[in-house]
Design a protein around this motif. Sequence first.
Motif, mmCIF file in Angstrom:
data_model
loop_
_atom_site.group_PDB
_atom_site.id
_atom_site.type_symbol
_atom_site.label_atom_id
_atom_site.label_comp_id
_atom_site.label_asym_id
_atom_site.label_seq_id
_atom_site.Cartn_x
_atom_site.Cartn_y
_atom_site.Cartn_z
ATOM 1 N N LYS A 141 -7.794 1.094 4.822
ATOM 2 C CA LYS A 141 -8.162 -0.056 3.983
ATOM 3 C C LYS A 141 -6.981 -0.417 3.082
ATOM 4 O O LYS A 141 -7.036 -0.336 1.856
ATOM 5 C CB LYS A 141 -9.400 0.274 3.161
ATOM 6 C CG LYS A 141 -10.613 0.636 4.017
ATOM 7 C CD LYS A 141 -11.767 1.143 3.171
ATOM 8 C CE LYS A 141 -12.933 1.587 4.048
ATOM 9 N NZ LYS A 141 -14.036 2.192 3.245
ATOM 10 N N SER A 148 0.841 -1.194 0.000
ATOM 11 C CA SER A 148 0.000 0.000 0.000
ATOM 12 C C SER A 148 0.877 1.245 0.000
ATOM 13 O O SER A 148 2.014 1.222 0.452
ATOM 14 C CB SER A 148 -0.942 -0.007 1.208
ATOM 15 O OG SER A 148 -0.231 -0.114 2.427
ATOM 16 N N GLU A 159 -8.001 5.702 4.868
ATOM 17 C CA GLU A 159 -9.137 5.169 5.624
ATOM 18 C C GLU A 159 -8.784 3.864 6.331
ATOM 19 O O GLU A 159 -9.633 3.243 6.955
ATOM 20 C CB GLU A 159 -10.327 4.950 4.683
ATOM 21 C CG GLU A 159 -10.923 6.238 4.143
ATOM 22 C CD GLU A 159 -12.074 6.005 3.176
ATOM 23 O OE1 GLU A 159 -12.451 4.835 2.945
ATOM 24 O OE2 GLU A 159 -12.608 7.000 2.641
ATOM 25 N N PRO A 180 -7.959 -2.387 -7.446
ATOM 26 C CA PRO A 180 -7.483 -2.033 -6.103
ATOM 27 C C PRO A 180 -6.820 -3.227 -5.421
ATOM 28 O O PRO A 180 -7.280 -4.367 -5.552
ATOM 29 C CB PRO A 180 -8.775 -1.629 -5.373
ATOM 30 C CG PRO A 180 -9.740 -1.277 -6.460
ATOM 31 C CD PRO A 180 -9.409 -2.195 -7.597
ATOM 32 N N ARG A 189 -6.874 7.462 -0.979
ATOM 33 C CA ARG A 189 -8.059 7.514 -0.112
ATOM 34 C C ARG A 189 -8.200 6.248 0.725
ATOM 35 O O ARG A 189 -8.480 6.318 1.919
ATOM 36 C CB ARG A 189 -9.303 7.719 -0.983
ATOM 37 C CG ARG A 189 -10.602 7.563 -0.223
ATOM 38 C CD ARG A 189 -11.808 7.644 -1.142
ATOM 39 N NE ARG A 189 -13.019 7.304 -0.412
ATOM 40 C CZ ARG A 189 -14.236 7.290 -0.951
ATOM 41 N NH1 ARG A 189 -14.396 7.599 -2.229
ATOM 42 N NH2 ARG A 189 -15.291 6.956 -0.217
ATOM 43 N N MET A 190 -8.028 5.079 0.097
ATOM 44 C CA MET A 190 -8.226 3.825 0.816
ATOM 45 C C MET A 190 -7.201 3.651 1.930
ATOM 46 O O MET A 190 -7.529 3.239 3.044
ATOM 47 C CB MET A 190 -8.179 2.648 -0.150
ATOM 48 C CG MET A 190 -9.332 2.619 -1.129
ATOM 49 S SD MET A 190 -10.918 2.546 -0.279
ATOM 50 C CE MET A 190 -12.004 3.289 -1.491
ATOM 51 N N CYS A 222 -5.467 -0.663 -1.699
ATOM 52 C CA CYS A 222 -4.751 0.547 -2.124
ATOM 53 C C CYS A 222 -4.999 0.808 -3.605
ATOM 54 O O CYS A 222 -5.029 -0.124 -4.429
ATOM 55 C CB CYS A 222 -3.262 0.367 -1.861
ATOM 56 S SG CYS A 222 -2.226 1.719 -2.491
#
Length: 406
Positions: free
Chosen positions: A117, A106, A115, A129, A111-112, A121
């Motif tokens: 997550k 990642s 957050e 993703p 954004r992911m 990535c």
Amino acid sequence: MSSNRAVAYQGPGRVEVIDTEYPTFELKDGPGVNPANVGRKVPHGVIVRTVTTNICGSDQHMVRGRTTAPLGLVLGHEITGEVVEVGPDVEFIRVGDIVSVPFNISCGRCRMCKEGKTGICLNVNPDRPGSAYGYVDMGGWVGGQAEYVLVPYADWNLLKFPDRDQALEKIMDLTMLSDILPTGFHGAVTAGVGVGSTVYVAGAGPVGLAAAASAQLLGAAVVIVGDMNEERLAQARSFGCETVNVGEGDPADQIEQLLGVREVDCGIDAVGFEARGHGHGEAAAEAPATVLNSLMDLTVAGGAIGIPGLYVTGDPGAVDAAAQRGSLSLSLGTGWAKSLSFTTGQCPVMKYNRQLMMAILHDRIQIAKAVNATAISLDKAPEAYAAFDAGAATKFVLDPNGYVNA
């Protein structure tokens, strides 16, 4: 220039230890590398000398020929290493650090990642993703079953162990932080396991055993593990789990004998897309929706099912055309009627790995013992893959550079 050796997929049922290139801070073309990633600069990366790298059930799916993995793909996404080179943009990781490498790659910037997550990535795989080392359709980052491996976004990705000597002393436990312990823990957390829970874990492979040990860590009252392999079920019993042999039929009947009821509070699927039916003979043929449908029946209304088991969108060896695309005959109506929750996908390793490291360092969990971890040399990897495929109740840990033996 240093040499490098690695374990590579060479066709269904075949892996070989090959000579390969020493990593650099630039992605090069090779088996499975996404063309859009070729030439990508990695000044934020480090090169690690592998301390331990484990054989995973996800690797075994590829080696069985059950994915679209290309020949020559260097395998391995469970990596612990010693940093030997740092890129010019690395600020906080130093040469000599002993580190755990999360299997999901990642960037820490999208954004992911922001957050939490990290399993999805947006910046490391041009196709979809999420990314991982040495895995089909995951961006083509070279695998870690090797003497040396490149780790990108090192300041973000790496978990540094606080004390080198302590880390090497507990390395057989700490090596599980790269994947199976956080993955099993994620399965237990997303299944809602807490103090007093009754839990059913489908699958007694290493991830299933890690999920069972995690459920105990979270305070479960009873953890039941189901499988057809008696050796693996015995391994589950070795650390206090109840077991059911699904080769003898519907696990609900056996669960009722253990609990007095046919349901559990929490269900965990640690099997994935190569699931088989329950029972003997033809009943035990491959039936990829079996575990998920069974868990919907077994989990109490309003409960949750954690699904750390792997499901894929391309399975050339599947039982029918739908399953080859990852399309399964699920009894979703059962899940809807019972208001069940489901969590799938890659475990976001960084969400859990530091806490689990502390649990290991302070002897709150003995994960190496739970999964029967066994260290072997890199050269014995082909034998270990064959033994694992035959159902060995062992988590094989490769020791490419002699750290474990030392």
